[in-house]
Design a protein around this motif. Structure first.
Motif, mmCIF file in Angstrom:
data_model
loop_
_atom_site.group_PDB
_atom_site.id
_atom_site.type_symbol
_atom_site.label_atom_id
_atom_site.label_comp_id
_atom_site.label_asym_id
_atom_site.label_seq_id
_atom_site.Cartn_x
_atom_site.Cartn_y
_atom_site.Cartn_z
ATOM 1 N N MET A 1 -3.218 -3.896 9.624
ATOM 2 C CA MET A 1 -3.111 -3.171 8.965
ATOM 3 C C MET A 1 -4.226 -2.200 8.383
ATOM 4 O O MET A 1 -5.413 -2.769 8.311
ATOM 5 N N GLU B 1 -6.698 0.032 6.341
ATOM 6 C CA GLU B 1 -7.266 0.053 4.922
ATOM 7 C C GLU B 1 -7.476 1.550 4.646
ATOM 8 O O GLU B 1 -7.787 1.766 3.345
ATOM 9 N N THR C 1 7.317 -3.184 4.831
ATOM 10 C CA THR C 1 6.798 -4.346 4.190
ATOM 11 C C THR C 1 7.542 -5.530 4.389
ATOM 12 O O THR C 1 6.924 -6.675 4.215
ATOM 13 N N LEU D 1 5.839 -7.984 6.845
ATOM 14 C CA LEU D 1 4.652 -8.527 6.308
ATOM 15 C C LEU D 1 4.695 -10.103 5.958
ATOM 16 O O LEU D 1 5.553 -10.155 5.213
ATOM 17 N N SER D 2 3.646 -10.641 5.973
ATOM 18 C CA SER D 2 3.473 -12.008 5.513
ATOM 19 C C SER D 2 3.185 -11.816 3.873
ATOM 20 O O SER D 2 2.698 -10.769 3.741
ATOM 21 N N ALA E 1 0.487 -12.694 2.270
ATOM 22 C CA ALA E 1 -0.923 -12.619 2.438
ATOM 23 C C ALA E 1 -1.183 -10.838 2.397
ATOM 24 O O ALA E 1 -1.791 -10.232 1.856
ATOM 25 N N ARG E 2 -0.336 -10.357 3.726
ATOM 26 C CA ARG E 2 -0.502 -8.860 3.904
ATOM 27 C C ARG E 2 -0.061 -8.208 2.861
ATOM 28 O O ARG E 2 -0.189 -7.002 2.514
ATOM 29 N N ARG E 3 1.091 -8.481 2.280
ATOM 30 C CA ARG E 3 1.922 -7.656 1.157
ATOM 31 C C ARG E 3 0.912 -7.701 -0.034
ATOM 32 O O ARG E 3 0.875 -6.685 -0.613
ATOM 33 N N ALA F 1 -2.317 -7.870 0.147
ATOM 34 C CA ALA F 1 -3.437 -7.171 0.018
ATOM 35 C C ALA F 1 -3.067 -5.439 0.304
ATOM 36 O O ALA F 1 -3.525 -4.520 -0.260
ATOM 37 N N LEU F 2 -1.641 -5.259 0.746
ATOM 38 C CA LEU F 2 -1.134 -3.770 0.575
ATOM 39 C C LEU F 2 -0.925 -3.252 -0.636
ATOM 40 O O LEU F 2 -1.239 -2.283 -1.117
ATOM 41 N N THR G 1 -9.597 -6.722 -4.490
ATOM 42 C CA THR G 1 -9.262 -5.943 -3.055
ATOM 43 C C THR G 1 -10.724 -6.142 -2.104
ATOM 44 O O THR G 1 -10.570 -5.696 -1.006
#
Length: 246
Positions: A1, A3, A88, A91-92, A94-96, A98-99, A130
């Motif tokens: 993903m 940034e 979305t 996504l895992s 963890a990635r959700r 972060a997003l 973040t």
């Protein structure tokens, strides 16, 4: 993903082909029973970059469910939700997370400020989550406090602030990571009418600066200040046109 994401205050029009900030396709939410309860019926919706929209409905209409889905605090039971063109659902957790931290700024009715931290420290904490470089956090926090008219209150504690000042600190905290979307949940619910008006004027200034805003409210006066109104009732969304079209 990646940034890389749009910052606030970008007055340029979206490039052709730029995906909407929010794209829902047949998104629904049903809570298991017995009996199962459908809190949000399947619906398609798009919120374009730079749009200012309000979701209005009475208590129990499904606003909180809708907020939790848009804010990546819950997953839909069906359909797809794309945020900045990112699916979305794929996504895992963890990635959700972060997003959510990078692309969504939250403003709540109850401010949710840490009482023993200054305005500056409350804003800086949003950057900690973040992973922003430590060296630039104070400067970034001061800039957004100045942007919301509170540069002179950077060292004040929430207990020494008015309700309007606390809400502006909350807005600054939501802006500091340069989100794609400002998601506001009853942002004037704890404010008197004059203070609420000033907060809504601040939202209009942010919108004029290019920020995408979605305000969830039961207050029709607050909703009418947005450029587009989306009504929710019994878990069903009805999207009206822009203010110019109404």
């Amino acid at each position: 993903m990646s940034e890389d994401h749009p910052g606030t205050g970008d007055r340029t029009a979206p490039e052709p082909g730029t995906p909407p900030v929010i794209r829902l396709r047949a998104v629904s939410r049903t809570f298991p029973g017995p009996p199962p309860v459908t809190a949000l019926h399947p619906h398609d919706l798009e919120i374009a970059r730079g749009e200012y929209a309000a979701v209005v409905g009475p208590s129990g209409s499904g606003k909180s469910t809708f907020l939790n889905l848009l804010g990546l605090l819950d997953r839909p039971s069906g359909g797809t939700y794309e945020l900045d063109g990112i699916d979305t659902g794929a996504l895992s957790e963890a990635r959700r997370t972060a997003l959510r931290g990078l692309r969504i700024g939250f403003v709540f009715q109850s401010f949710h400020l840490l009482p023993y931290r200054t305005a500056m420290e409350n804003v800086m904490l949003a950057q900690v989550y973040t992973g922003s470089p430590r060296a630039g956090r104070a400067d970034a926090a001061r800039r957004v406090l100045e942007r919301v008219g509170l540069g002179h209150r950077a060292e004040a504690l929430p207990s020494r602030m008015s309700g309007g000042e606390r809400q502006r600190v909350a807005v600054a905290r939501a802006l500091v990571n340069r989100p794609s979307l400002l998601l506001c949940d009853e942002p004037t619910g704890n404010l008197d009418s004059a203070t609420a008006l000033r907060v809504m004027e601040l939202f209009e200034e942010l919108h004029e600066g290019g920020l995408t805003l979605l305000v969830i409210t039961h207050d029709r006066e607050v909703a009418d200040r947005a450029r587009r109104t989306i009504t929710i009732r019994d878990g069903r969304l009805t999207a009206a046109g822009t203010a110019a079209e109404r």
